[in-house]
Scaffold this motif. Structure first.
Motif, PDB file in Angstrom:
ATOM      1  N   ALA A   1       0.842  -1.206   0.000  1.00  0.00           N
ATOM      2  CA  ALA A   1       0.000   0.000   0.000  1.00  0.00           C
ATOM      3  C   ALA A   1       0.872   1.250   0.000  1.00  0.00           C
ATOM      4  N   LYS A   2       1.926   1.190   0.792  1.00  0.00           N
ATOM      5  CA  LYS A   2       2.897   2.284   0.779  1.00  0.00           C
ATOM      6  C   LYS A   2       4.192   1.691   0.270  1.00  0.00           C
ATOM      7  N   ASP A   3       4.797   2.327  -0.714  1.00  0.00           N
ATOM      8  CA  ASP A   3       6.162   1.924  -1.043  1.00  0.00           C
ATOM      9  C   ASP A   3       7.057   3.146  -1.112  1.00  0.00           C
ATOM     10  N   GLN A   4       7.290   3.669  -2.330  1.00  0.00           N
ATOM     11  CA  GLN A   4       8.221   4.797  -2.370  1.00  0.00           C
ATOM     12  C   GLN A   4       7.549   6.137  -2.644  1.00  0.00           C
ATOM     13  N   GLN A   5       6.184   6.160  -2.542  1.00  0.00           N
ATOM     14  CA  GLN A   5       5.475   7.400  -2.903  1.00  0.00           C
ATOM     15  C   GLN A   5       6.028   8.621  -2.169  1.00  0.00           C
ATOM     16  N   LEU A   6       6.355   8.453  -0.909  1.00  0.00           N
ATOM     17  CA  LEU A   6       6.737   9.619  -0.109  1.00  0.00           C
ATOM     18  C   LEU A   6       8.226   9.925  -0.206  1.00  0.00           C
ATOM     19  N   SER A   7       8.967   9.079  -0.939  1.00  0.00           N
ATOM     20  CA  SER A   7      10.426   9.233  -1.040  1.00  0.00           C
ATOM     21  C   SER A   7      11.053   9.423   0.335  1.00  0.00           C
ATOM     22  N   ASP A   8      10.472   8.816   1.367  1.00  0.00           N
ATOM     23  CA  ASP A   8      10.977   9.092   2.712  1.00  0.00           C
ATOM     24  C   ASP A   8      12.171   8.202   3.080  1.00  0.00           C
ATOM     25  N   HIS A   9      12.567   7.340   2.159  1.00  0.00           N
ATOM     26  CA  HIS A   9      13.735   6.508   2.453  1.00  0.00           C
ATOM     27  C   HIS A   9      15.011   7.191   1.974  1.00  0.00           C
ATOM     28  N   TYR A  10      14.870   7.995   0.894  1.00  0.00           N
ATOM     29  CA  TYR A  10      16.029   8.589   0.232  1.00  0.00           C
ATOM     30  C   TYR A  10      16.859   9.428   1.206  1.00  0.00           C
ATOM     31  N   PHE A  11      18.111   9.107   1.320  1.00  0.00           N
ATOM     32  CA  PHE A  11      19.038   9.826   2.193  1.00  0.00           C
ATOM     33  C   PHE A  11      18.583   9.849   3.660  1.00  0.00           C
ATOM     34  N   GLY A  12      17.618   9.001   4.026  1.00  0.00           N
ATOM     35  CA  GLY A  12      17.138   8.948   5.405  1.00  0.00           C
ATOM     36  C   GLY A  12      18.210   8.371   6.309  1.00  0.00           C
ATOM     37  N   SER A  13      17.948   8.356   7.618  1.00  0.00           N
ATOM     38  CA  SER A  13      18.976   7.830   8.499  1.00  0.00           C
ATOM     39  C   SER A  13      18.996   6.306   8.364  1.00  0.00           C
ATOM     40  N   ILE A  14      20.182   5.754   8.472  1.00  0.00           N
ATOM     41  CA  ILE A  14      20.367   4.327   8.197  1.00  0.00           C
ATOM     42  C   ILE A  14      20.230   3.550   9.510  1.00  0.00           C
ATOM     43  N   SER A  15      19.448   2.482   9.508  1.00  0.00           N
ATOM     44  CA  SER A  15      19.218   1.715  10.741  1.00  0.00           C
ATOM     45  C   SER A  15      20.512   1.073  11.238  1.00  0.00           C
ATOM     46  N   ASP A  16      20.536   0.719  12.522  1.00  0.00           N
ATOM     47  CA  ASP A  16      21.738   0.116  13.092  1.00  0.00           C
ATOM     48  C   ASP A  16      22.143  -1.149  12.352  1.00  0.00           C
ATOM     49  N   ARG A  17      21.127  -1.976  12.082  1.00  0.00           N
ATOM     50  CA  ARG A  17      21.441  -3.272  11.481  1.00  0.00           C
ATOM     51  C   ARG A  17      22.142  -3.079  10.142  1.00  0.00           C
ATOM     52  N   VAL A  18      21.629  -2.118   9.380  1.00  0.00           N
ATOM     53  CA  VAL A  18      22.215  -1.861   8.059  1.00  0.00           C
ATOM     54  C   VAL A  18      23.569  -1.155   8.199  1.00  0.00           C
ATOM     55  N   THR A  19      23.650  -0.233   9.155  1.00  0.00           N
ATOM     56  CA  THR A  19      24.922   0.468   9.365  1.00  0.00           C
ATOM     57  C   THR A  19      26.041  -0.524   9.668  1.00  0.00           C
ATOM     58  N   TYR A  20      25.750  -1.500  10.532  1.00  0.00           N
ATOM     59  CA  TYR A  20      26.786  -2.478  10.879  1.00  0.00           C
ATOM     60  C   TYR A  20      27.207  -3.294   9.656  1.00  0.00           C
ATOM     61  N   PHE A  21      26.224  -3.642   8.851  1.00  0.00           N
ATOM     62  CA  PHE A  21      26.545  -4.372   7.629  1.00  0.00           C
ATOM     63  C   PHE A  21      27.456  -3.535   6.728  1.00  0.00           C
ATOM     64  N   MET A  22      27.087  -2.264   6.563  1.00  0.00           N
ATOM     65  CA  MET A  22      27.880  -1.386   5.684  1.00  0.00           C
ATOM     66  C   MET A  22      29.293  -1.227   6.240  1.00  0.00           C
ATOM     67  N   ARG A  23      29.368  -1.001   7.541  1.00  0.00           N
ATOM     68  CA  ARG A  23      30.678  -0.817   8.164  1.00  0.00           C
ATOM     69  C   ARG A  23      31.537  -2.056   7.937  1.00  0.00           C
ATOM     70  N   ASP A  24      30.909  -3.204   8.111  1.00  0.00           N
ATOM     71  CA  ASP A  24      31.622  -4.472   7.977  1.00  0.00           C
ATOM     72  C   ASP A  24      32.202  -4.632   6.559  1.00  0.00           C
ATOM     73  N   PHE A  25      31.372  -4.390   5.545  1.00  0.00           N
ATOM     74  CA  PHE A  25      31.921  -4.601   4.198  1.00  0.00           C
ATOM     75  C   PHE A  25      32.881  -3.485   3.799  1.00  0.00           C
ATOM     76  N   GLU A  26      32.687  -2.297   4.385  1.00  0.00           N
ATOM     77  CA  GLU A  26      33.640  -1.223   4.089  1.00  0.00           C
ATOM     78  C   GLU A  26      35.021  -1.551   4.660  1.00  0.00           C
ATOM     79  N   ILE A  27      35.034  -2.086   5.878  1.00  0.00           N
ATOM     80  CA  ILE A  27      36.330  -2.437   6.483  1.00  0.00           C
ATOM     81  C   ILE A  27      37.033  -3.493   5.619  1.00  0.00           C
TER      82      ILE A  27
END
Ligand code: ADP
Ligand code: MG
Length: 729
Positions: free
Chosen positions: A245-271
């Motif tokens: 019902a809601k997906d990207q209509q509000l564009s509220d994901h774009y450049f939004g703050s990144i959740s902890d779970r995802v941040t840790y994943f990103m940090r891990d692959f960046e390292i």
């Protein structure tokens, strides 16, 4: 019993982020620690060996056997210090992923024990049994041999406990079976062509490197949900599933703050990436929910291409540690944005000049305009080849087919440059310019600002946009090997630069002064390539119509797009540039069609299975519940009241039964169409048949399945829904 879906959802809701601590030292202290780069070479190699490798990197000079042995032994010593136990030649076969076959360093020794051994010949050349890699007929079955050969221009690295040596992969008869071989040739070709053109402006230039900065888009999904979707783990994309019902209509994901779970994943692959010298710099949320992007700083194109392949492997591995899966597919979800891999491309001289960056003086700006206009002309002349270079099964669903952006090649340059090109077009004439006209022109050209304001917020709907100091080829698919579009782009621009030099020389031989000759040729190119330039909204329907009027092609199906690989123009282009022979092009064309057919075949099978073994049985279950309910009501109530009370149930039974019957019939028709397509021998006809007659059923079947998803009791629906895949994590 709870469905697989409900169990998966419960798992997701109970997930804890897997914390990843930041390293205790600064990034610069461990960056590249697992790369056998120049610093480590200096430490582990003799002076002679080191200099040979540097020469091989800079000038493509061959390394002789004796030196190869020295390099091998230094590399081995370093790798063992980095705890490597195995080594592999690491290459990019045409299947699209990377390939490796690990061998242990040790060899039996005379005393019955083992010794660590790694000789020059093991470094320089290997002969993997290559019979299962796609070759498009370049390797007869009786001649399964393929050779890998060391590419010194991309440094070896240790990943896990394996020393990985970047190599090219060629057949026994020398034809390329990979992406790297033609990429290196195309880089060599554009280098020479660009140096010749630079000579008109700057005598000191002796080498031009292509720079490439890719931006990688991807989706994340929880592992449990992924495993509950056979379409995702077998095909990489969802073949069914109603929009949330809601997906990207509000564009509220774009450049939004990144959740902890995802941040840790990103940090891990960046390292992990930093250890391998991959300079990842940016990370952010993308427009679609659970979609993200990362991008490194640009590098020399061959290295950048290797780094992109390495990064995708790292991301897939690291994601599992965080109970995620990475989706690199171009269109994992219908109805919301797909993923691309923007290729930021430019040329850099050994004097440090970015050839696509406006300069400070009229002379440097004329050089800039020369490279800009030649690139536009090359894209204009070979739009279909560039389109073919990014044509993959996954990209078919992202480009053109049903959702924006369309598969039309066009170039965006921004309003400032447009007006400069318009002035050049109007003002430079074939007659000799007066000194006043010349001064005025120089002033205009001198006025190009170093930062082009409108290009910093450039047109995001253009497949090929000039973004201030580089072009951004945005139509590239997110799962693609970037070498494929780079081979095409380097070759068409290189070819164009050769032509430009010839055109200028002809005029100069007729005593036209150099600058004037350059102006005249550029003017001609501006006029000839005008129709490829488009500044408006590339996603609008008006553009589709306008492009058609202009005579630009808009080929949305893959088999048709791929035909460009074997047109006489393409064969001549790649022949002249010595990047790919006719045989190699034909092989590549065949391989792409084969892959297309196989993927369509797998998708058709999976869709059939999902419909028949999961969806229909679930619908029948729900139908039975309704029927029992109706029968119960009938026993309880007098006729009139019963009819009133059972209306919803009866209507629902009818609706779901109708959809179910259509699903079953369409699946049968699709299977028959597939059988017919499978009988076609000729790969071109087969791919076309698949595209027209098999793939054509996918959306029709899906439509009815998705309707059923909205009606059937949520608690028994077997597959994770879009809202769950896109919003839970
Ligand atoms: P944006 O999102 O605005 O496109 P990003 O910073 O995400 O910008 O990515 C831009 C990419 O372009 C980066 O990889 C960057 O290094 C690259 N880039 C910048 N200058 C050049 C250049 N001269 N040649 C090639 N790539 C470049
Ligand atoms: Mg970006």
């Amino acid at each position: 019993m709870a469905t697989v879906r409900l169990k998966a959802l419960e798992e997701v809701l109970n997930r804890k982020p897997v914390d990843v601590e930041l390293p205790s030292v600064k990034t610069s202290e461990y960056f590249g620690i697992n790369v056998f780069d120049k610093n480590k070479m200096q430490e582990y190699l003799s002076r002679e060996a080191y200099e040979s490798v540097v020469q091989a990197i800079n000038q493509g000079v061959r390394i002789d056997r004796k030196v190869a042995n020295q390099v091998a032994s230094g590399m081995k010593a370093w790798a063992i210090d980095r705890r490597a136990t195995h080594y592999t030649h690491w290459f990019h076969p045409l299947s699209g992923s990377t390939a490796e076959k690990h061998d242990a360093f040790f060899e039996p020794a005379d005393n019955g024990g083992v010794i660590e051994n790694f000789q020059g010949e093991m470094l320089v050349q290997q002969e993997p049994d290559a019979s299962s890699f796609p070759s498009g007929g370049l390797r007869n079955t009786f001649e399964a041999r393929g050779y890998t050969a060391w590419d010194p221009s991309s440094p070896a690295f240790v990943y896990g406990n394996t020393l990985c040596i970047p190599t090219i992969f060629v057949s026994y008869t020398g034809e390329a079976l990979d992406y790297k071989t033609p990429l290196l040739k195309s880089l060599n070709f554009i280098d020479k062509a660009a140096v010749d053109v630079c000579q008109l402006f700057e005598k000191e230039v002796s080498k031009v490197n292509v720079t490439l900065g890719w931006e990688q888009e991807y989706f994340l999904i929880d592992n449990a949900l992924y495993n509950a979707r056979p379409d995702l783990y077998l095909t990489g994309r969802t073949l069914i599933g109603h929009a949330s019902a809601k997906d990207q209509q509000l564009s509220d994901h774009y450049f939004g703050s990144i959740s902890d779970r995802v941040t840790y994943f990103m940090r891990d692959f960046e390292i992990e990436s930093y250890k391998l010298g991959i300079p990842i710099k940016t990370r952010h949320n993308e427009v679609a929910p659970n979609q993200f992007e990362c991008a490194p700083r640009y590098e020399e194109a061959n290295l950048a291409a290797d780094h992109n392949q390495m990064l995708m492997t790292i991301m897939e591995k690291v994601a599992k540690k965080h109970n995620f899966r990475v989706l690199f597919h171009e269109k994992p979800y219908k109805g919301i944005n797909g993923s691309g891999k923007h290729n930021n491309w430019s040329m850099l001289t050994d004097t440090g000049r970015n050839l696509l960056s406006p300069g400070k003086t009229p002379k440097s700006n004329l050089q800039f305009l020369t490279f800009l206009i030649n690139t536009i002309k090359a894209v204009h002349d070979h739009a279909d080849l560039l389109r073919a270079s990014i044509a993959t099964a996954g990209n078919e669903y992202r480009l053109g087919a049903h959702e924006a952006p369309p598969a039309i090649m066009s170039v965006f340059i921004g309003s400032q440059l447009t007006s400069i090109l318009d002035q050049l077009e109007k003002r430079v004439t074939n007659k000799k310019m007066t000194p006043d006209e010349k001064t005025e022109l120089k002033l205009d050209i001198g006025k190009i600002p170093e930062i082009l304001m409108d290009n910093t917020d450039r047109n995001r709907t253009s497949p090929f946009a000039f973004t201030g100091n580089r072009f951004e080829f945005r139509a590239v698919g997110s799962s693609a090997n970037v070498a494929a579009p780079m081979i095409a782009l380097n070759s068409v621009v290189g070819n164009q630069l050769v032509q430009f030099k010839k055109d200028v020389d002809v005029l100069m031989q007729k005593n036209v002064k150099k600058d004037e000759a350059i102006f005249q040729v550029l003017k001609k190119y501006i006029i000839e390539s005008k129709k490829i330039r488009f500044e408006g909204n590339g996603y609008s329907n008006d553009w589709v119509k306008e492009a058609e009027k202009r005579g630009l092609s808009n080929v949305s199906n893959i088999p048709d797009a791929l035909k460009e690989f074997i047109t006489p123009e393409t064969i001549k282009l790649f022949g002249d540039s010595q990047v790919l022979s006719e045989r190699e092009l034909e092989a590549r064309y065949d391989i792409r069609l084969e892959i297309y057919v196989k993927r369509a075949q797998i998708e058709a099978r999976v869709l059939g299975d999902l419909a028949r073994n999961h969806v229909i049985p679930t619908v029948i279950k729900y139908q039975n519940v309704l029927i029992q309910n109706v029968m119960g009501l009938k026993e309880l109530y007098p006729k009139e009241l019963f009819e009133k009370l059972s209306k919803t149930q009866l209507d629902t039974i009818t609706t779901i039964s109708e959809h179910m019957t259509i699903v079953k019939d369409l699946v049968e028709l699709m299977i028959e169409a597939r059988k017919r397509a499978n009988e076609i021998e000729d790969i071109v006809l087969k791919a076309t048949d698949y595209s027209r007659n098999v793939v054509a059923y996918f959306d029709k079947i899906r439509y009815h399945v998705d309707k059923l998803e909205l009606i059937v009791d949520d608690s028994i629906w077997p597959f994770p829904k879009y809202r769950e895949m896109l919003f839970t994590r």
